[in-house]
Design an enzyme around this catalytic site. Structure first.
Site, short mmCIF file in Angstrom:
data_model
loop_
_atom_site.label_atom_id
_atom_site.label_comp_id
_atom_site.label_asym_id
_atom_site.label_seq_id
_atom_site.Cartn_x
_atom_site.Cartn_y
_atom_site.Cartn_z
N GLU A 25 -9.38 13.91 -39.48
CA GLU A 25 -10.50 13.24 -38.82
C GLU A 25 -11.76 14.11 -38.79
O GLU A 25 -11.71 15.31 -39.03
CB GLU A 25 -10.13 12.82 -37.39
CG GLU A 25 -9.88 14.00 -36.47
CD GLU A 25 -10.07 13.66 -34.99
OE1 GLU A 25 -11.16 13.16 -34.64
OE2 GLU A 25 -9.17 13.92 -34.20
N LYS A 159 -4.45 16.27 -24.14
CA LYS A 159 -4.94 17.22 -23.12
C LYS A 159 -4.73 16.67 -21.73
O LYS A 159 -4.83 15.46 -21.51
CB LYS A 159 -6.44 17.41 -23.29
CG LYS A 159 -6.81 18.31 -24.40
CD LYS A 159 -8.23 18.82 -24.15
CE LYS A 159 -8.65 19.74 -25.26
NZ LYS A 159 -8.87 19.00 -26.51
N1 PSU Z 1 -9.03 15.18 -27.98
C1 PSU Z 1 -9.20 16.45 -28.37
N2 PSU Z 1 -10.13 16.74 -29.32
C2 PSU Z 1 -10.90 15.76 -29.88
C3 PSU Z 1 -10.69 14.40 -29.47
C4 PSU Z 1 -9.76 14.17 -28.53
O1 PSU Z 1 -8.50 17.31 -27.88
O2 PSU Z 1 -11.74 16.07 -30.73
C5 PSU Z 1 -11.50 13.31 -30.11
C6 PSU Z 1 -10.64 12.54 -31.14
O3 PSU Z 1 -11.46 12.16 -32.21
C7 PSU Z 1 -10.19 11.32 -30.36
C8 PSU Z 1 -11.40 11.07 -29.50
O4 PSU Z 1 -9.88 10.21 -31.18
O5 PSU Z 1 -11.86 12.36 -29.11
C9 PSU Z 1 -11.08 10.22 -28.30
O6 PSU Z 1 -12.25 9.85 -27.67
P1 PSU Z 1 -12.25 8.72 -26.55
O7 PSU Z 1 -11.50 9.32 -25.41
O8 PSU Z 1 -13.69 8.47 -26.26
O9 PSU Z 1 -11.55 7.54 -27.15
#
Ligand code: PSU
Ligand code: MN
Length: 304
Positions: A25, A159
């Protein structure tokens, strides 16, 4: 479809030769890590994938195309760009149509991988149900994607900025297998364990690949989470990191951070409060996921 997808030479050749491919990604590059560590890590992760006999396909939206595999120049430009939109499922059409730069989240990378015929995707952590979601309704689109898109996702769990218990409940409701890789509890990204037990465990890449193949052959839609704990030597002390996450959450709340900005804000804040230690751990676990993920991709190519 081919109008919207653009393959790198390396990925194109891999597809022609039937080599295993690992999707990667780009939100982790643009919003998850600072420059230049982001670009350096992305390159190193790609090299790890190659060293295990698979081909890396870093996915991003550039100039109206969903790029499946970036050149070194594209990676450098992308990692250093200021105006990159975080792209989840809802954003894909808009970003392609307006030719803006877009960094694909887990959800969007899964969509792109499936369109490109790639079955496996490696990242750091997935999104999930945020703490307090019972009032904010902040639940990552990653979870819905895991329920419907046929791509296996290797990560280090989620996390504890998220509500891990509710995240597992949501995944269970949606029928998403969460497979502990050599572990019986959900890894919590910076730490190897959590209090949340898992029902599925695998101890080899073949076991994961066979589970996925059986699922898909049964006509069951969707992906899976392969939760691979951070290496022991890189793991953080739970009380230390959890205290920092609490403080960061408090600050996010006070500042009124909402929607797609929550996760990047938390990642930046945790890095600041750990004086960069969280970034080191993040880099180490992504590389470790690339090792396991590449082996699973090889096994998935064999059991097709
Ligand atoms: N968690 C991490 N590092 C990240 C992300 C999540 O530890 O970089 C990023 C990933 O791309 C994940 C996104 O798909 O954040 C999720 O964002 P949201 O909670 O806005 O859906
Ligand atoms: Mn969200």
């Amino acid at each position: 479809m081919e109008k919207y997808l653009s393959y790198s030479q390396e990925v194109l050749e891999a597809k022609e030769k039937g080599l295993p491919i690992v999707a990667l990604e780009s939100t982790i590059i643009s919003h998850g890590m600072p420059y230049p560590q982001n670009v350096q890590t992305a390159r190193e992760v790609e090299d790890i994938v190659r060293s295990y006999g698979a081909v890396p396909a870093t996915i991003a939206i550039i100039d109206g195309k969903i790029k499946i595999g970036l050149t070194d120049e594209e990676l450098e430009m992308f990692g250093n760009a200021k105006d990159v939109a975080k792209a989840s499922r809802r954003d894909l059409g808009y970003l392609v149509a307006t030719k803006k730069l877009g960094a694909t989240t887990v959800a969007a990378t899964m969509i792109a991988a499936e369109l490109a015929g790639i079955e496996l995707f490696v990242t750091g952590g997935i999104g999930g149900v945020h703490r307090g979601a019972e009032t904010t309704m902040d639940i990552s689109a990653d979870l819905e994607e895991l329920a419907q898109t046929n791509v296996a996702v290797v990560c280090a769990g989620a996390k504890s900025i998220l509500d891990l218990g509710l995240t597992l409940e949501y995944l269970e409701t949606k029928g998403v297998p969460v497979i502990g890789y050599g572990t019986d509890t959900l890894p919590a990204f910076f730490t190897r364990e959590s209090e949340f037990g898992l029902n599925l465990r695998a101890d080899s890449p073949e076991e994961v690949a066979d589970t996925m193949r059986a699922k898909w052959n049964l006509g069951l839609k969707g992906g899976s989470v392969i939760a691979n704990p951070i290496p022991e030597k890189d793991a953080m002390e739970p009380s230390f990191i959890n205290g920092i996450i609490e403080n960061a959450l408090k600050e996010a709340d006070e500042k009124g951070i909402k929607g797609k900005d929550v996760t990047p804000f938390m990642l930046g804040k945790v890095k600041e409060l750990t004086e960069g230690k969280s970034l080191e751990a993040n880099i180490a676990l992504v590389k470790n996921n690339a090792v396991i993920g590449s082996q699973i991709a090889v096994a998935l190519q064999k059991n097709k």
